[in-house]
Scaffold this motif. Structure first.
Motif, PDB file in Angstrom:
ATOM      1  N   THR A  14       0.854  -1.186   0.000  1.00  0.00           N
ATOM      2  CA  THR A  14       0.000   0.000   0.000  1.00  0.00           C
ATOM      3  C   THR A  14       0.891   1.237   0.000  1.00  0.00           C
ATOM      4  O   THR A  14       1.839   1.322   0.776  1.00  0.00           O
ATOM      5  CB  THR A  14      -0.923   0.020   1.228  1.00  0.00           C
ATOM      6  N   TYR A  15       0.553   2.207  -0.864  1.00  0.00           N
ATOM      7  CA  TYR A  15       1.313   3.440  -0.984  1.00  0.00           C
ATOM      8  C   TYR A  15       0.335   4.605  -0.883  1.00  0.00           C
ATOM      9  O   TYR A  15      -0.683   4.620  -1.555  1.00  0.00           O
ATOM     10  CB  TYR A  15       2.042   3.473  -2.339  1.00  0.00           C
ATOM     11  N   GLU A  16       0.645   5.581  -0.016  1.00  0.00           N
ATOM     12  CA  GLU A  16      -0.204   6.750   0.150  1.00  0.00           C
ATOM     13  C   GLU A  16       0.636   8.001  -0.049  1.00  0.00           C
ATOM     14  O   GLU A  16       1.691   8.143   0.547  1.00  0.00           O
ATOM     15  CB  GLU A  16      -0.817   6.785   1.547  1.00  0.00           C
ATOM     16  N   GLY A  54      -2.941  12.524  -1.003  1.00  0.00           N
ATOM     17  CA  GLY A  54      -4.367  12.218  -1.068  1.00  0.00           C
ATOM     18  C   GLY A  54      -4.726  11.024  -1.927  1.00  0.00           C
ATOM     19  O   GLY A  54      -5.898  10.756  -2.161  1.00  0.00           O
ATOM     20  N   THR A  55      -3.746  10.280  -2.409  1.00  0.00           N
ATOM     21  CA  THR A  55      -4.002   9.103  -3.235  1.00  0.00           C
ATOM     22  C   THR A  55      -3.477   7.868  -2.530  1.00  0.00           C
ATOM     23  O   THR A  55      -2.368   7.879  -2.008  1.00  0.00           O
ATOM     24  CB  THR A  55      -3.304   9.234  -4.614  1.00  0.00           C
ATOM     25  N   THR A  56      -4.270   6.805  -2.508  1.00  0.00           N
ATOM     26  CA  THR A  56      -3.863   5.534  -1.925  1.00  0.00           C
ATOM     27  C   THR A  56      -3.864   4.479  -3.021  1.00  0.00           C
ATOM     28  O   THR A  56      -4.852   4.331  -3.737  1.00  0.00           O
ATOM     29  CB  THR A  56      -4.829   5.098  -0.805  1.00  0.00           C
ATOM     30  N   THR A 114      -3.153   0.356  -3.557  1.00  0.00           N
ATOM     31  CA  THR A 114      -2.911  -0.950  -2.963  1.00  0.00           C
ATOM     32  C   THR A 114      -2.692  -1.943  -4.092  1.00  0.00           C
ATOM     33  O   THR A 114      -3.523  -2.052  -4.988  1.00  0.00           O
ATOM     34  CB  THR A 114      -4.098  -1.396  -2.097  1.00  0.00           C
ATOM     35  N   SER A 125      -8.841   8.172  -4.795  1.00  0.00           N
ATOM     36  CA  SER A 125      -8.368   9.544  -4.890  1.00  0.00           C
ATOM     37  C   SER A 125      -9.139  10.410  -3.905  1.00  0.00           C
ATOM     38  O   SER A 125     -10.356  10.394  -3.881  1.00  0.00           O
ATOM     39  CB  SER A 125      -8.570  10.054  -6.317  1.00  0.00           C
ATOM     40  N   ASN A 126      -8.414  11.173  -3.087  1.00  0.00           N
ATOM     41  CA  ASN A 126      -9.034  12.046  -2.096  1.00  0.00           C
ATOM     42  C   ASN A 126      -8.796  13.508  -2.445  1.00  0.00           C
ATOM     43  O   ASN A 126      -8.383  14.299  -1.619  1.00  0.00           O
ATOM     44  CB  ASN A 126      -8.465  11.757  -0.699  1.00  0.00           C
ATOM     45  N   GLN A 161     -13.874   5.780  -6.275  1.00  0.00           N
ATOM     46  CA  GLN A 161     -13.086   4.563  -6.155  1.00  0.00           C
ATOM     47  C   GLN A 161     -13.227   3.770  -7.437  1.00  0.00           C
ATOM     48  O   GLN A 161     -14.316   3.609  -7.949  1.00  0.00           O
ATOM     49  CB  GLN A 161     -13.566   3.722  -4.971  1.00  0.00           C
TER      50      GLN A 161
END
Length: 166
Positions: free
Chosen positions: A23-25, A28-30, A32, A48-49, A56
């Motif tokens: 998992t990479y954050e 504001g983007t995660t 997995t 995306s946040n 999603q």
């Protein structure tokens, strides 16, 4: 937002490694990335946040099979495991750290191949940040395979043992 080339590089690095989930954050983007042992594919969930409402999407990226003489076996094909019938449970590392098969250099190993275990049997120690964490089997059964060597670095979620439950 990450560039497509950066995401491809992450996928390639995870594919070449022994980890099964990453998992990479950032910003504001995660992202997995999960590997399945019996398929040559990588599943990536992007969330995306940004200022817009949370959206999603799920992206499935097929890992290319390279057939060159310089690299005869790809990382994805070497992790294919057809011995699933020999076990029905994997004990995985709950953290990143160093795997120890015994409590001290002079001690006997906690378990070996063929050992019977109960759910509260200590099977190994994973040392993280100078803390020694006892890992329990969490299942009653028999150890059919030990997947890591004593002193080896392990990742979060990495399988350590295969168990045939009773």
């Amino acid at each position: 937002m990450m560039k497509v080339e950066e995401i491809r590089e992450l996928i390639n690095q995870v594919d070449k490694s022994s980890i099964s989930e990453f998992t990479y954050e950032a910003e504001g983007t995660t992202i997995t990335i999960k590997k399945e042992a019996n398929k040559q594919s990588v599943i990536s969930d992007l969330v995306s946040n940004e200022s817009a409402p949370i959206k999603q999407e799920s992206v499935k990226v097929e890992a290319p099979v390279q057939e060159t003489s310089a690299e005869p076996v790809t990382a994805a094909s070497s992790t294919v495991d057809n011995t699933k019938a020999d076990y029905d449970y994997e004990i995985v590392s709950p953290m990143v750290g160093t795997f120890y098969a015994k409590s001290s250099p002079d001690s006997e190993k906690f378990v070996s191949q063929g050992s019977s275990v109960d759910s509260d049997t200590v099977v190994c120690i994973v040392e993280a940040m100078k803390l020694f964490n006892e890992i329990e089997a969490e299942v009653k059964g028999e150890i059919v395979e030990i997947l890591v060597e004593d002193g080896e670095l392990v990742e979060y979620g990495q399988p350590l043992f295969r168990v045939k439950s009773k």
